[in-house]
Design a protein around this motif. Structure first.
Motif, PDB file in Angstrom:
ATOM      1  N   ASN A 522       4.518  -9.102   2.988  1.00 37.90           N
ATOM      2  CA  ASN A 522       4.185  -8.757   4.255  1.00 37.90           C
ATOM      3  C   ASN A 522       5.502  -8.660   5.177  1.00 37.90           C
ATOM      4  OD1 ASN A 522       1.686  -8.053   3.876  1.00 37.90           O
ATOM      5  ND2 ASN A 522       0.772  -9.842   4.705  1.00 37.90           N
ATOM      6  N   ILE A 557       3.707  -9.443  15.542  1.00 38.28           N
ATOM      7  CA  ILE A 557       2.685  -8.725  15.476  1.00 38.28           C
ATOM      8  C   ILE A 557       2.041  -8.520  17.003  1.00 38.28           C
ATOM      9  CG2 ILE A 557       0.111  -9.105  14.628  1.00 38.28           C
ATOM     10  CD1 ILE A 557       1.195 -11.093  12.679  1.00 38.28           C
ATOM     11  N   THR A 571      -5.375  -3.636   8.327  1.00 33.79           N
ATOM     12  CA  THR A 571      -4.077  -3.152   8.117  1.00 33.79           C
ATOM     13  C   THR A 571      -3.420  -2.237   9.199  1.00 33.79           C
ATOM     14  OG1 THR A 571      -2.622  -2.225   6.369  1.00 33.79           O
ATOM     15  CG2 THR A 571      -4.941  -1.594   6.561  1.00 33.79           C
ATOM     16  N   GLY A 580      -5.282  -4.418   3.478  1.00 33.57           N
ATOM     17  CA  GLY A 580      -5.884  -5.295   4.360  1.00 33.57           C
ATOM     18  C   GLY A 580      -6.496  -6.300   4.023  1.00 33.57           C
TER      19      GLY A 580
HETATM   20  P1  ADP Z   1      -1.838  -5.224   4.224  1.00 34.78           P
HETATM   21  O1  ADP Z   1      -0.537  -5.952   3.968  1.00 34.78           O
HETATM   22  O2  ADP Z   1      -2.519  -4.488   3.028  1.00 34.78           O
HETATM   23  O3  ADP Z   1      -1.843  -4.424   5.593  1.00 34.78           O
HETATM   24  P2  ADP Z   1      -2.521  -7.807   5.006  1.00 34.78           P
HETATM   25  O4  ADP Z   1      -3.920  -8.444   5.265  1.00 34.78           O
HETATM   26  O5  ADP Z   1      -1.648  -8.425   3.900  1.00 34.78           O
HETATM   27  O6  ADP Z   1      -2.870  -6.385   4.702  1.00 34.78           O
HETATM   28  O7  ADP Z   1      -1.974  -7.547   6.407  1.00 34.78           O
HETATM   29  C1  ADP Z   1      -2.599  -7.210   7.430  1.00 34.78           C
HETATM   30  C2  ADP Z   1      -1.781  -6.757   8.568  1.00 34.78           C
HETATM   31  O8  ADP Z   1      -1.045  -8.112   9.176  1.00 34.78           O
HETATM   32  C3  ADP Z   1      -0.527  -5.845   8.077  1.00 34.78           C
HETATM   33  O9  ADP Z   1      -1.033  -4.515   8.090  1.00 34.78           O
HETATM   34  C4  ADP Z   1       0.331  -5.976   9.141  1.00 34.78           C
HETATM   35  O10 ADP Z   1      -0.090  -5.239  10.385  1.00 34.78           O
HETATM   36  C5  ADP Z   1       0.169  -7.556   9.548  1.00 34.78           C
HETATM   37  N1  ADP Z   1       1.246  -8.409   9.188  1.00 34.78           N
HETATM   38  C6  ADP Z   1       1.236  -9.303   8.242  1.00 34.78           C
HETATM   39  N2  ADP Z   1       2.316  -9.875   7.975  1.00 34.78           N
HETATM   40  C7  ADP Z   1       3.259  -9.707   8.815  1.00 34.78           C
HETATM   41  C8  ADP Z   1       4.615  -9.924   9.237  1.00 34.78           C
HETATM   42  N3  ADP Z   1       5.104 -10.732   8.702  1.00 34.78           N
HETATM   43  N4  ADP Z   1       5.194  -9.264  10.316  1.00 34.78           N
HETATM   44  C9  ADP Z   1       4.205  -8.163  10.945  1.00 34.78           C
HETATM   45  N5  ADP Z   1       3.052  -8.082  10.696  1.00 34.78           N
HETATM   46  C10 ADP Z   1       2.381  -8.429   9.613  1.00 34.78           C
END
Ligand code: ADP
Length: 621
Positions: A522, A557, A571, A580
């Motif tokens: 991520n 975020i 997501t 997501g």
């Molecule tokens: P995916 O990676 O499939 O989107 P996740 O549950 O892992 O699903 O993440 C959900 C959302 O959280 C991501 O789509 C992203 O917008 C946000 N996110 C996760 N980790 C980070 C990060 N390190 N920096 C910014 N946004 C993040």
């Protein structure tokens, strides 16, 4: 105003009690006084009765003594009738006969112990006497005025108490008419003294007196009352007595008796007006036989009075004591009653409490049963959830693998191409006999095969189903995650700050790797569009858990997305890049191991995910 009314209310409460106590005290005082008075009265009554009985005996005894003293001489005058010389003297008086009779009477008087014995002729003149020799002899005296002569001369026994006209000496006169040939020729008189009776009374400490027919006290233990009259004398009697010279020239005052209260026949209670006599007496009177006289006995009441007073006081004190005992007993009874009431109230409260406890216990049991049912339902739901979670994990892993498949294929293709080239070259070098180069090629081939084996092994391990329990090495997990992500890391410039030390954690190794893969990938996704990429892996031990922070310097975020991060299928990634599920799965894996996954939004930018995990549980012995 309120204060005033409150105090007046208190007064109203206090006053009746004070009033009651005062009334009780007054009643008590009255009771004590009443009982004391009754005690005094009864004792005085009994004392007077005892005194009267004793007085009665004394009176009887002394009356007998007086009677015997008087009757002792009654025969004496009549004896002279038998004496021929006396008769002869009366019939024909001569000097010789007179002398003879005088001597005879003198001798008789000495022997009988009387005061004087003498003989009167029918005219009342003394013809012979025992005191013929004395200077104050009666001889020749005319005593015809004396009542005893007047009685005797007509044949009646002459009895008379009087004070002698010659020398004023008191005495009792007994006279007898001397008969000769049926006519009275003279009178014989014996004068006796009775003052030995007075001396006897004084010796016996008796208060007594004898009053004669005129009511004049002729003999008395106390000389002060002698010749006083016991009843008022009218002027006529007074004159008659004065003329008779019976009491010589005595004044014959009346004996002043006050508060005479008759108790019964012959008994009365009197007080003397005279200051020097004790005040109160019990007065008992009895008539003496053969005389018109009365013997009176006086018993002082002072002793009885003081005894009665003591008894009265004793009765009062006893009543007070009894009353106090009764009050004390009553107070004790009240205290016991209060205690009993308090005990009963306590028992009632206890019963009520027990009833309430029983009710509450029943309620609690019911709610406990409800809770147990709920727990069972929850457990069931949890089991269902866990199954679903496992499925999700599996789906997530497959999704990640899907996502990574392109880069994995690329990763495997590169060594494969290298292998093809190296193996072809090795064959050629062997044919040329260049064994060193061929051997080095084979060595490289070997390394490449190892690396490919590692990649496939980690993929297989990642896809494998795992359990909740287990133990992980932090360094091993980080290395495995970075290895898995190696193809991506190779393509990008990234600075990794490893600030943690080796720690054993209470989570299955593969699960920790999965969480770290998710968090790091991520971060890589977030930092895709920037030149400077930094990744911090910071570990810090806490009291009973370990805190691992995965921080990047990405864009962070968006505020509206922050609350949805851990929701499944949330997501922001376009197309097939994001499912997501990564954060949802990671959080549930951490929770299943007893830890948690949270997020921090640092002020300097970027995002930090905080993974908290417990230490491995001590093996149960
Ligand atoms: P995916 O990676 O499939 O989107 P996740 O549950 O892992 O699903 O993440 C959900 C959302 O959280 C991501 O789509 C992203 O917008 C946000 N996110 C996760 N980790 C980070 C990060 N390190 N920096 C910014 N946004 C993040």
């Amino acid at each position: 105003m309120q204060c005033l009314s409150a105090s007046s209310r208190t007064d109203l409460i206090v006053k009746p009690r004070l009033f009651r106590h005062l009334l009780l005290f007054l009643l008590l005082a009255l009771l004590v006084l009443g009982c004391g008075y009754i005690g005094y009265h009864l004792s005085a009554h009994a004392g007077i009765r005892a005194l009267a009985e004793n007085g009665e005996r004394q009176l009887e005894l002394n009356a007998r003594a007086v009677e015997s003293e008087i009757t002792k001489y009654t025969y004496l005058p009549s004896l002279l009738e038998l004496e021929g010389n006396v008769t002869r003297l009366l019939l024909a008086p001569t000097a010789y006969r007179r002398h003879h009779v005088n001597r005879y009477l003198q001798g008789l008087n000495e022997r009988s112990g009387s005061l004087a014995i003498y003989v009167l002729d029918p005219e009342g003149r003394v013809v012979a006497t025992s005191n013929w020799e004395a200077a104050d002899s009666y001889l020749g005296e005319d005593l015809s005025f004396r009542p005893y002569y007047q009685d005797a001369i007509v044949g009646r026994p002459g009895r008379f108490y009087g004070i002698g006209s010659t020398i004023g000496e008191p005495g009792y006169y007994l006279a007898h008419g001397l008969r000769h040939a049926d006519r009275i020729i003279g009178v014989a008189v014996v004068k006796v003294r009775l003052d030995s009776l007075e001396a006897r009374w004084q010796r016996a400490h008796l208060e007594a007196y004898i009053s004669d027919e005129n009511g004049i006290i002729i003999l008395a233990s106390d000389p002060r009352v002698r010749l006083k009259s016991v009843r008022p004398l009218d002027a006529e009697t007074r004159e008659r007595l004065a003329r008779s010279l019976q009491y010589h020239w005595a004044v014959l005052d009346e004996l002043q008796l006050l508060n005479r209260s008759p108790l019964s026949e012959g008994i009365e209670q009197v007080s003397f007006a005279t200051a020097d006599l004790p005040a109160d007496y019990l007065l008992q009177t009895r008539r003496l036989e053969d005389t018109p006289w009365h013997l009176t006995l006086l018993s002082p009441l002072a002793e009885q009075r003081s005894a009665a007073m003591s008894h009265g006081m004793l009765a009062g004190v006893a009543t007070a004591l009894l009353a106090f005992l009764l009050i004390a007993w009553n107070e004790r009874r009240k205290v016991i009653a209060t205690r009993l009431a308090a005990r009963e109230a306590l028992q009632a409260a206890n019963d009520e409490l027990e009833r309430k406890i029983a009710e509450r216990t029943a309620d609690l049991q019911a709610s406990n049963q409800r809770l147990q049912a709920e727990v069972r339902e929850r457990e069931q739901a949890e089991t269902t959830l866990r199954l679903a979670q496992d499925e999700l994990v599996q789906a997530g892993k497959l999704a990640v693998i899907g996502q990574m498949s392109t880069s994995i294929a690329h990763e495997l293709n590169q060594p494969l191409a290298a292998l093809r080239t190296l193996s072809g070259n090795a064959v050629r070098f062997l044919q040329r006999g260049a064994l060193d180069v061929a051997s080095s090629n084979l060595q490289t081939i070997n390394e490449l095969v190892d690396r490919m084996g590692k990649i496939t092994a980690s993929l297989r391990a990642f896809a494998r189903r795992t359990g909740d329990s287990g133990e992980a090495s932090l360094i091993q997990a980080v290395d495995a995650a970075l290895l898995l992500l190696h193809p991506r890391l190779q393509r990008t410039s990234l600075t990794i700050h490893r600030e943690f030390s080796e720690t054993r954690l209470g989570i299955e190794q593969i699960r920790l790797e999965q969480i770290l893969v998710n968090l790091i990938s991520n971060a890589l996704d977030a930092m895709r569009d920037q030149e400077d990429r930094q990744l911090w892996l910071n570990g810090a031990p806490e009291t009973d858990s370990y805190r691992m922070e995965v921080r990047d310097n990405g864009p962070g975020i968006a505020p509206d997305a922050r609350s949805h991060l851990f929701e499944p299928f949330f997501t922001t990634k376009p197309g097939e890049q994001g499912l997501g599920l990564g954060l949802t799965l990671s959080a549930s894996l951490a929770a299943a191991a007893g830890g948690s996954l949270g997020v921090r939004h640092p002020e300097e930018g970027g995002t930090a995910f905080i993974l908290t995990l417990p230490y491995p549980r001590e093996p149960q012995s």
